[in-house]
Write a protein that holds these residues in place. Structure first.
Motif: not given
Length: 338
Positions: A141-142, A166-167, A179-180, A183-185
């Motif tokens: 994730t981000r 990298a994506a 998911f980059l 956010d994790r949430q």
């Protein structure tokens, strides 16, 4: 009424990546009649990867893509085999096929985190080859991206390290990270509203691990000092750094032939004329080509190499990882295994 916003976000991210995979595949070769490409998801059972698995299971059939999954048992915790079996059961319930659990042996090279990562990717590579998968999706994730940038900054490893993950990466673009930009949430919320059970790996909160300390203490301290938005800013930094690093790498690749003589030896005078960022990339590539392991070649090694060009005072050769020696001889930089 449509899906919950978190669910919609993860599905859209996966849909976009599947479209990219299909486009890349069609440009590479023609798919035979009735043949559907297989996309695997690497799933630990945590919220990020379970959200990714659920989105893949939902989106893949609509695009005529087969969806499967792999979970890797690192064997580092008591009962890890039982945990892996539970994950397989949950993935099968999502109608993913094939689904398998792969057990690996984690070595010691580079520390526990790096060794576990190396073992995991080796297992994923093998699984992709075994099943003929077109791609493997990863749930980074981000937030993971922000942590990676900070770790690179702490190591002082340069622009490439600051560019984070990298994506698209791996041989022939095997690994995809949908998911980059999320956010994790969001991933955790998507699991919650879909009643998807998740497993919280205790290693993620274990202070023995550098990334865990950064996650639990470092990033919260930065947000407290600098305000919200630090994670987003670090993710943007990663993308900007990646663009810069890609451009410099291309420049260095072009410069490599310019700085060599007819025999292929590096000419010190020509190396000296290059901008430092380009010259150091040329030197790093030359060291790796000579046998220095990329993962063991740090900024200080490249700085020592660079001093043979810019700070020449008649000094002797220098030793690099992998039993590689670099020495200046007759206006040439000779890098070879000793």
């Amino acid at each position: 009424m449509g899906p919950h916003p978190a669910v919609a976000a993860i599905r859209l991210a996966v849909r976009r990546v599947l479209h990219d995979i299909l486009t890349d595949r069609s440009e590479t070769f023609r798919t035979g009649a009735g043949e559907q490409p297989l996309v695997l998801v690497a799933c630990s059972g945590g919220a990020d990867s379970m959200a990714l698995a659920s989105a893949l299971a939902f989106e893949a059939p609509k695009l005529s893509v087969r969806a499967g999954a792999v979970t890797v048992d690192h064997g580092l915790q008591t009962g890890s085999d039982l945990r892996a079996a539970e994950v397989v059961t949950r993935l099968c319930a999502m109608r993913l096929d094939p689904v398998e659990s792969v057990t690996v042996t984690v070595g010691r090279d580079g520390g526990p985190e790096a060794a576990a990562r190396d073992a995991r990717y080796a297992a994923l590579d093998a699984a992709a080859e075994r099943h003929g998968a077109a791609a493997v999706l990863l749930g980074h994730t981000r937030d993971d991206q922000a942590e990676t940038v900070l770790l690179g900054l702490a190591r002082g490893s340069g622009t490439r390290s600051l560019s984070g993950m990298a994506a698209v990466s791996g041989a022939a673009g095997r690994y995809r990270r949908p998911f980059l930009q999320l956010d994790r949430q969001t991933a955790r919320k998507a699991c919650l509203v879909q009643a998807i059970p998740v497993w919280d790996d205790p290693h993620n909160t274990d202070p023995a691990y550098t990334r865990s300390r950064l996650r639990q203490e470092g990033l919260p301290a930065l947000e407290k000092a600098l305000g919200k938005g630090v994670v987003e800013a670090l993710a943007r930094t990663a993308q900007l750094s990646r663009d810069d690093a890609d451009a410099l790498d291309a420049w260095a690749a072009d410069a490599d032939s310019f700085v060599r003589d007819d025999a292929g030896q590096l000419e010190c005078a020509k190396l000296y004329t290059l901008p430092p960022a380009v010259r150091r990339r040329v030197l790093r590539t030359a060291a790796i080509t000579a046998g220095a392991p990329a993962g063991s070649l740090f900024a200080r090694h490249i700085e020592e190499l660079d001093r043979l060009i810019t700070g020449w005072r008649g000094q002797g050769g220098i030793n690099l990882p992998g039993r590689v020696e670099a020495r200046r001889q007759g206006g040439r930089l000779v890098i070879r295994q000793g």
